[in-house]
Write an enzyme that holds these catalytic residues in place. Structure first.
Site, PDB file in Angstrom:
ATOM      1  CE  LYS A   1      -2.698  -0.773   3.556  1.00  0.00           C
ATOM      2  NZ  LYS A   1      -2.358  -2.146   3.980  1.00  0.00           N
TER       3      LYS A   1
ATOM      4  CB  CYS B   1     -10.423   1.608  14.769  1.00  0.00           C
ATOM      5  SG  CYS B   1      -9.507   3.143  14.601  1.00  0.00           S
ATOM      6  CG  MET B   2      -7.418   3.480  17.686  1.00  0.00           C
ATOM      7  SD  MET B   2      -6.530   1.695  17.560  1.00  0.00           S
ATOM      8  CE  MET B   2      -5.889   2.120  19.166  1.00  0.00           C
TER       9      MET B   2
ATOM     10  CG  MET C   1      -9.030  -3.220  14.084  1.00  0.00           C
ATOM     11  SD  MET C   1      -9.270  -1.769  14.864  1.00  0.00           S
ATOM     12  CE  MET C   1      -7.991  -0.831  14.001  1.00  0.00           C
TER      13      MET C   1
ATOM     14  N   GLY D   1      -4.728   1.334  14.045  1.00  0.00           N
ATOM     15  CA  GLY D   1      -5.188   1.093  12.399  1.00  0.00           C
ATOM     16  C   GLY D   1      -4.989   2.195  11.710  1.00  0.00           C
ATOM     17  CD  GLN D   2      -8.898   5.513  11.128  1.00  0.00           C
ATOM     18  OE1 GLN D   2      -9.026   6.178  10.215  1.00  0.00           O
ATOM     19  NE2 GLN D   2      -9.663   5.370  12.160  1.00  0.00           N
TER      20      GLN D   2
HETATM   21  S1  SF4 Z   1       2.309   2.601   7.228  1.00  0.00           S
HETATM   22 FE1  SF4 Z   1       1.345   0.666   7.115  1.00  0.00          FE
HETATM   23  S2  SF4 Z   1       0.330   0.680   5.055  1.00  0.00           S
HETATM   24 FE2  SF4 Z   1       2.120   2.260   4.825  1.00  0.00          FE
HETATM   25  S3  SF4 Z   1       3.797   1.402   4.091  1.00  0.00           S
HETATM   26 FE3  SF4 Z   1       3.809   0.934   6.312  1.00  0.00          FE
HETATM   27  S4  SF4 Z   1       2.809  -0.537   6.854  1.00  0.00           S
HETATM   28 FE4  SF4 Z   1       2.136  -0.280   4.757  1.00  0.00          FE
END
Ligand code: SF4
Lengths: 76, 771
Positions: B87, B176-177, B361, B398-399
């Site tokens: 990503k 999420c948190m 999560m 998560g975010q």
């Molecule tokens: S912050 Fe998360 S989504 Fe972005 S490169 Fe690192 S592991 Fe991947």
């Protein structure tokens, strides 16, 4: 025209074999670390279709334990 | 692309890998490597935190002619040491989707019509004024995100809480948190992890609690694998409700029945005590015991209220309580063999092993989310494995800025940037920094996220401004909340970059600048704040979310509180914000420092980052020569007596399967960005339902067939995946939520943890039919 680079981790004791496997694939350049169990892989594919096919091929390599990405470029 | 440029890109790619290898494997040498000059090529590299997950990888974005063209891991960033995941590497492509919002849109006769942005902002301000006049200040609200940049959340909190005087400020991090926050607050009195990612390099054992790190935090997972590669004794134990890529890479995978992690955590503590593995000295000096209410409900009804009652307990009472949690008894509830429970207890109990527990999560989206956070802290506290390198109970986020923006700025109904609205001193400090009368700040929290959408449905809230999130995909029991938002007399403003199902309920859409199209800050899971400059211009009229808020605030008459100029507002906001945290427990780095470095961890005191909190060796706020849990008045951490209680809904004759939902590697949350990146979209073009082969066989379903997943709330028809990337146990199905064409949240239940108010997306009852 995606270009990616990865750290490629061989399965136990298969560094040389992984180097040969990766070097034999089209669009791949591999480089071995001299003193650690890890390789560098640079892929350079002409389009996304080829890139996807290459990803599939990489997944079938028995000598490869995992890939950690380090660089990404696409000409979009 | 010409040959020279391509050769340059390839050299840069190889160089990135060499740099990452050098950080991960000190002393590594590549004989064939020639360090070619890559200073040419017309690309300028600038640092930014990754736009996606809470790992907070440092990236270097290659910019050429006002366009972002390449990404590499930043080897100077200690988070990822030059690594990145799929990503991260495709992140620049999210800027350039064909259907980016470039103009403001206003709904006229049911259609969204392009409108000059200043006119759209006028309309937003007018509607806010009108709603406040007709229905009161608590009829307007803002719903933001853990993907808000820090100045966005700060401006929102100042406008709504300080100026308008409503506590109707929430963010999707509630989803999420929130249980992580209440877990930290109840066990330690202060939010956010005591450890840092360096724990990964020091630990001997990793236990992942319901946390598929291989897909959700892939770079941290790679670091764990790199650690195991260099030290053969290192073990990874995956403790989860389904088999995932993390289980496959782990040394041992232990599957438990949903919700019974509560019982297993207690059983681990039972075993630690029975085997005399307790660190008596640590417990004596640094721990006190507590208990709270039981049978606390699930929040499925409107206006649900719950307040816990904290009572003092002692070690003897705790030991007596644990008698109900012998491994043999817990095996019957959880399905985890007693020998596996004993094995986990032995790892935690071994004084020669450093243990790090990771969760995200799986533990937080839980109707007893606060409790399970407490219970994992109990394990670490009993054996004194905390706040030292490698010994870490580590709640991952998560975010990208759930910590930085939501938890630290306090963009939740009960919070202020420092402290809570109920606290007079905290209100006075906020009023002073914000230059508003202290009476403006309401001492009573209003609505948490689920209740805020219920209030919109009921008509108690009439105006909602949604920024950087997609609730019409993510709200549990979604049908109710979509209908509520579409009712007459509701006005929804959406700040967005692409069309999403939330656009369908919007009356005004404001086009937003994204990530490196504006300057900002994120704060990751390990208390690290990261700055990025604006690197490329946003498309069309797209505007930074912070500036949108400033424009509206001024139209509402708050020029004095929002006096900033376009050229320097991010720096000015940072300087104002950090006054809230100007103490040794939370001091933050200066703007100048953050601009220069690839992230800085707070508390940042006398030029030093704090890697392990509560340990005087590393933390300037900690006193004495042992540990100092200074978040609590008695400077002791809490071991909580918390029982196992069942889930809000569980399989029965009519709905015989558990439904578990979650994410996958390639897609970020609802996929509104990653589904526009061709290679990520092609890797996972549509959601699917993972089914255990036995259940599939009984139903006559094969891989790729269409099946209907139904609950008491709704249904969705999708493709079956059998022995795909994940394998649920018999009696469970798993569905990723990234796909707006298969809205699994129409099926999920809006039950939540009564303490944290975080919904449980991991457990409800469904049935499967062939479609
Ligand atoms: S912050 Fe998360 S989504 Fe972005 S490169 Fe690192 S592991 Fe991947």
């Amino acid at each position: 025209m995606p270009v990616f680079s990865y750290l490629a981790y061989p399965v136990q004791g298969a560094k040389e074999e992984l180097f040969n496997d990766l070097s034999a694939l089209d669009y791949c350049e591999a480089m071995q670390a001299e003193n650690k169990e890890v390789l560098i892989l640079v892929t350079d594919t002409p389009d996304e279709k080829t890139e996807k096919a290459l990803q599939k091929q990489l997944k079938t390599l028995k000598s490869l334990q995992s890939l950690g990405m380090t660089f990404g470029h696409t000409d979009q | 692309m010409d040959i020279t440029r391509r050769a340059f890109i390839k050299t840069a790619a190889a160089q990135s890998a060499v740099a990452a290898a050098a950080v991960l494997f000190p002393g590594i040498s590549f004989g064939a490597w020639k360090n070619l000059d890559t200073s040419s090529g017309g690309i300028e590299w600038k640092k930014a935190p990754c736009r996606f997950c809470g790992t907070g990888c440092g990236l270097l974005v290659g910019v050429s002619l006002d366009r972002a063209v390449a990404v590499k891991g930043d080897p100077n960033c200690s988070v990822n040491k030059g690594l990145c995941c799929v990503k991260g590497y495709h992140s620049i492509q999210i800027l350039y989707g064909n259907d980016r919002y470039r103009k403001a849109l206003v709904r006229k006769n049911g259609e969204l019509v392009e409108t000059p942005i200043q006119e759209a902002l006028d309309l937003v301000a007018e509607k806010m004024k009108e709603t406040i006049k007709d229905h009161g200040k608590d009829a307007v609200s803002i719903y933001g995100s853990g993907q808000w940049s820090i100045p966005d959340g700060y401006a929102a909190s100042k406008l709504f809480k300080g100026c308008i005087g409503t506590n109707n400020v929430e963010a999707n991090a509630r989803l999420c948190m929130a249980s992580a926050v209440t877990g930290f607050m109840t066990s330690f009195g202060l939010d956010e992890p005591m450890g840092c990612y360096d724990d990964i390099d020091h630990a001997d054992v990793f236990v992942t609690w319901g946390n598929n790190m291989a897909e959700m935090h892939p770079v941290l997972f790679s670091r764990m694998l790199a650690n195991r590669k260099t030290k053969t004794h290192v073990k990874i134990i995956d403790f989860a409700t389904r088999t995932t890529r993390t289980s496959q890479a782990a040394d041992k995978s232990i599957i438990f029945s949903p919700q019974t992690d509560l019982a297993v955590a207690n059983a681990i503590c039972h075993e630690i005590i029975r085997n005399k593995w307790v660190n008596e000295d640590f417990v004596e000096k640094h721990v006190s015991f507590r208990k709270g209410k039981t049978n606390i409900g699930y929040g499925t009804e409107d206006h649900f209220k719950f307040t816990d009652k904290e009572e003092t307990a002692d070690f003897r009472e705790y030991k007596a309580f644990l008698q109900d949690y012998t491994p043999e008894k817990v095996e019957k509830i959880s399905g985890v063999p007693a020998k596996d429970i004993k094995y986990m207890a032995a790892l935690y109990g071994d004084p020669d092993k450093k243990v790090t527990s990771f969760w995200c999560m799986g533990m937080n989206q839980h109707t007893r989310g606060t409790w399970i956070n407490n219970l994992v802290y109990n394990i670490h506290l009993l054996v004194g494995k905390i706040s030292t390198p490698g010994n870490s109970p580590f709640s991952l986020t998560g975010q990208p800025s759930a910590c930085g923006t939501v938890r630290e700025v306090g963009t939740l109904t009960h919070k202020l940037p420092h402290g809570v609205v109920a606290n007079e001193t905290a209100r006075k400090l906020a009023a002073e920094i914000w230059q508003v009368p202290v009476e403006n700040i309401d001492p009573k929290p209003s609505y948490h996220t689920v209740e805020m959408f219920r209030a919109l449905d009921r008509g108690d809230i009439r105006f909602m401004w949604i920024q950087v999130t997609n609730p019409m995909v993510t709200m549990p029991n979604l049908k109710r909340y979509r209908k509520g938002a579409q009712k007459q007399g509701r006005f929804i403003v959406l700040s967005e970059i692409y069309p999403t199902p939330t656009s369908d309920i919007a009356d005004v859409i404001l086009p937003s600048a994204l990530w490196v199209e504006r300057e900002g800050f994120f704060g990751n899971s390990e208390r690290r704040t990261q700055h990025n400059e604006q690197m490329v211009p946003p498309p069309g009229d797209a505007m930074c979310n912070t500036w949108q808020l400033i424009e509206v605030a001024r139209r509402l008459g708050y020029e004095k509180q929002f006096p900033w100029i376009r050229e320097a507002y991010i720096e000015d906001i940072w300087n104002e914000y950090i006054q809230f945290h100007d103490n040794p427990k939370h001091r933050m780095a200066s703007y100048k420092e953050l601009k220069a470095r690839s992230g800085v961890q707070w508390p940042f005191v006398d030029g030093m980052e704090t890697k392990w909190r509560f340990n005087p060796e590393y933390d300037p706020a900690a006193k004495g020569d042992g540990f100092d849990f200074y978040g609590k008045p008695d400077h002791k951490a809490r071991i909580w007596i918390r029982p196992y209680e069942p889930a809000a809904e569980f399989p029965d004759n009519e709905y015989p399967l558990w439904l578990n939902t979650g994410r996958i590697l390639e897609h970020w949350h609802t996929g509104s960005m990653t589904r526009r990146v061709p290679i990520l979209h092609k890797s996972a073009p549509a959601s699917y339902v993972e089914i255990n082969p036995d259940d599939a066989g009984a139903l006559g379903v094969t891989n790729g067939s269409r099946v209907k997943v139904s609950s008491r709330r709704g249904s969705v028809v999708m493709t079956a995946s059998i022995n795909g990337r994940g394998l649920p146990p018999k009696g469970m199905v798993f569905v990723p939520f990234f796909d707006e064409n298969h809205l699994i949240n129409e099926v999920t239940l809006d039950a939540f943890c009564p303490i944290s108010k975080q919904p449980d997306y991991k457990k409800c009852a469904v049935r499967l039919e062939r479609a």
